[in-house]
Design an enzyme around this catalytic site. Structure first.
Site, PDB file in Angstrom:
ATOM      1  N   SER A   1       0.837  -1.196   0.000  1.00 57.58           N
ATOM      2  CA  SER A   1       0.000   0.000   0.000  1.00 57.58           C
ATOM      3  C   SER A   1       0.880   1.256   0.000  1.00 57.58           C
ATOM      4  O   SER A   1       1.694   1.418  -0.901  1.00 57.58           O
ATOM      5  CB  SER A   1      -0.948  -0.057   1.196  1.00 57.58           C
ATOM      6  OG  SER A   1      -1.999   0.862   1.062  1.00 57.58           O
TER       7      SER A   1
ATOM      8  N   ASP B   1      -0.338  -4.529  -3.796  1.00 56.15           N
ATOM      9  CA  ASP B   1      -1.717  -4.050  -3.818  1.00 56.15           C
ATOM     10  C   ASP B   1      -1.868  -2.535  -3.699  1.00 56.15           C
ATOM     11  O   ASP B   1      -2.617  -2.033  -2.855  1.00 56.15           O
ATOM     12  CB  ASP B   1      -2.541  -4.737  -2.725  1.00 56.15           C
ATOM     13  CG  ASP B   1      -4.015  -4.825  -3.152  1.00 56.15           C
ATOM     14  OD1 ASP B   1      -4.263  -5.254  -4.287  1.00 56.15           O
ATOM     15  OD2 ASP B   1      -4.894  -4.456  -2.364  1.00 56.15           O
TER      16      ASP B   1
ATOM     17  N   HIS C   1      -7.069  -6.749   0.704  1.00 52.90           N
ATOM     18  CA  HIS C   1      -5.999  -5.753   0.570  1.00 52.90           C
ATOM     19  C   HIS C   1      -4.720  -6.215   1.256  1.00 52.90           C
ATOM     20  O   HIS C   1      -3.623  -6.012   0.748  1.00 52.90           O
ATOM     21  CB  HIS C   1      -6.483  -4.427   1.151  1.00 52.90           C
ATOM     22  CG  HIS C   1      -5.475  -3.315   1.040  1.00 52.90           C
ATOM     23  ND1 HIS C   1      -4.806  -3.020  -0.126  1.00 52.90           N
ATOM     24  CD2 HIS C   1      -5.032  -2.424   1.968  1.00 52.90           C
ATOM     25  CE1 HIS C   1      -3.985  -1.996   0.085  1.00 52.90           C
ATOM     26  NE2 HIS C   1      -4.109  -1.622   1.335  1.00 52.90           N
TER      27      HIS C   1
END
Length: 424
Positions: A212, A238, A369
């Site tokens: 992230s 991701d 996620h």
């Protein structure tokens, strides 16, 4: 109802989930497909799906899966690396397992609201496959046990762990700078200081891994070239520019709906599992304890556990984190891996780059996620294979033309027989 109908109904009911879904997707009260909802999660490492207001997911503490793990179950040691910068004192906190022999060093950077322990389960699986590898996982400033104070109020250096707890409870004592440039600078500083602390004459070969926001940080560092030829490759987990920027509109809504406090550490772990933010209970037991802490003098004694990181305070930096990410990812030197939970995240630049073979793309459609926590063994295998494909020590280069000509001339002068230009 006949006996046949009853048996048929029972067989169908047995295949249904034991419990109906208990969460709704952000911005869609009717609920949307989970894979579509998760594309908005690239901004925050707290996930995209939020509990329904009618479900008190964080109030239950009876699960046996709520017992926590500790950092020493996954890493060899922890380091506290002090730094004086401008008018502040920073103590960077890192988890470390040094490499052995010629093993590589995987440097791992977590996302917003998370901590270095988010990679614990994945690292445990990687060690089984690549036992010589080392792992350096750090807490970014404002996260985990990394602390910041002004020069006029120095940190308590005798017990850094207690200082981190006191720092969390008293709140940030200095203005929090979480701009991308600052975070990538911190990452390089931590790598260099770890080298000095461990007495390494040279840095090992490095593979950067970022989840992230962490993916944006490691990409920025790769683009700057601060690690020189020691950087073998980098892997982004991701996050892509387009979906991350689109998700900004949903972030404030998400943060306003998640629980502010928890009854216990166990209830915090269980909330992460039951809300499907982290879908692997073992991973949640490892990572969640570093995300919340128990207040000494809680404003609500019935729920004394609160978040370490105030994600709302990071809002001024959200766009800065992700603008230009796709271009930097494609242009930086080194092997490139993009590991996603869904192909819907790919933007135009990345689609073109993937078609041109500029990077490796891997998709885990079953994961959320936190794909490295949801599927740590599978993520570990992908990262190890990625390293091996970029490992320079394993490359066998063909001899140079000049060397071949010199060898041919030497053999000719010695009378060594030759046939069709091939040395015998």
């Amino acid at each position: 109802m006949s006996e046949f109908q009853k048996s048929f109904a029972k067989s169908k009911l047995a295949k249904l989930p034991a419990e109906a879904p208990m969460f709704d997707a952000i911005g869609n009260p009717e609920g949307i497909r989970e894979e579509d909802a998760s594309s908005a999660s690239s901004v925050s490492s707290t996930g995209t799906l939020m509990p329904s207001p009618t479900r008190h997911l964080y109030s239950r503490t009876s699960s046996s899966n709520s017992q926590s793990s500790t950092w020493s179950d996954f890493f060899a040691q922890e380091l506290f690396l002090p730094e004086q910068l401008d008018q502040i004192n920073i103590t960077h906190h890192v988890y470390l397992t040094p490499p052995t022999g010629s093993g590589p060093l995987f440097v791992l950077q977590h996302g917003a609201g998370s901590s270095g322990m988010t990679f614990a389960s994945c690292i445990s699986e990687m060690q089984k496959i690549l036992p010589k590898a080392g792992f350096l996982s750090l807490d970014a400033r404002g996260h985990g046990q990394t602390t910041m104070t002004s020069h006029s109020n120095p940190l308590e250096t005798e017990n850094p762990s207690l200082a981190a707890a006191a720092h969390a409870e008293s709140g940030s004592q200095v203005e929090l700078d979480l701009s991308l440039g600052t975070l990538s600078r911190d990452l390089l500083f931590v790598i260099q200081q770890t080298q000095a602390k461990m007495g390494w004459e040279n840095l090992p070969d490095i593979v950067l891994v970022g989840h992230s926001l962490g993916g944006a940080i490691i990409t920025d560092l790769a683009k700057q070239g601060g690690l020189g030829n020691k950087l073998l490759a980098y892997a982004v987990l991701d996050v892509v520019e387009g979906s991350a920027l689109d998700a900004l509109q949903s972030m404030e809504m998400y943060l306003s709906t998640r629980p502010i406090r928890f009854v216990s550490l166990g209830s915090g772990i269980e909330w992460h599992n039951r809300s499907r933010i982290i879908r692997n209970s073992a991973s949640a037991r490892a990572s969640v304890p570093s995300l919340i802490y128990e207040e000494n003098d809680p404003t609500d004694p019935t729920r004394p556990w609160v978040w370490r990181t105030d994600l709302t305070a990071t809002k001024p930096f959200w766009e800065n984190w992700f603008i230009g990410l796709s271009r930097k990812f494609l242009d930086s030197r080194g092997g490139k891996l993009l590991l996603l939970a869904g192909t819907d995240r790919l933007d135009k630049e990345l689609i073109i780059g993937q078609m041109q073979g500029k990077y490796q793309l891997q998709v885990f459609p079953e994961a959320g996620h936190f794909l490295h926590e949801d599927q740590p063994a599978r993520t570990a295998q992908v990262l190890v294979d990625f390293y091996k494909r970029n490992d320079r020590s394993a490359l066998v280069l063909p001899p140079k033309v000049a060397d071949m000509q010199a060898a041919a001339a030497m053999n000719k002068s010695d009378g060594t027989p030759q046939k069709h230009g091939v040395l015998k």
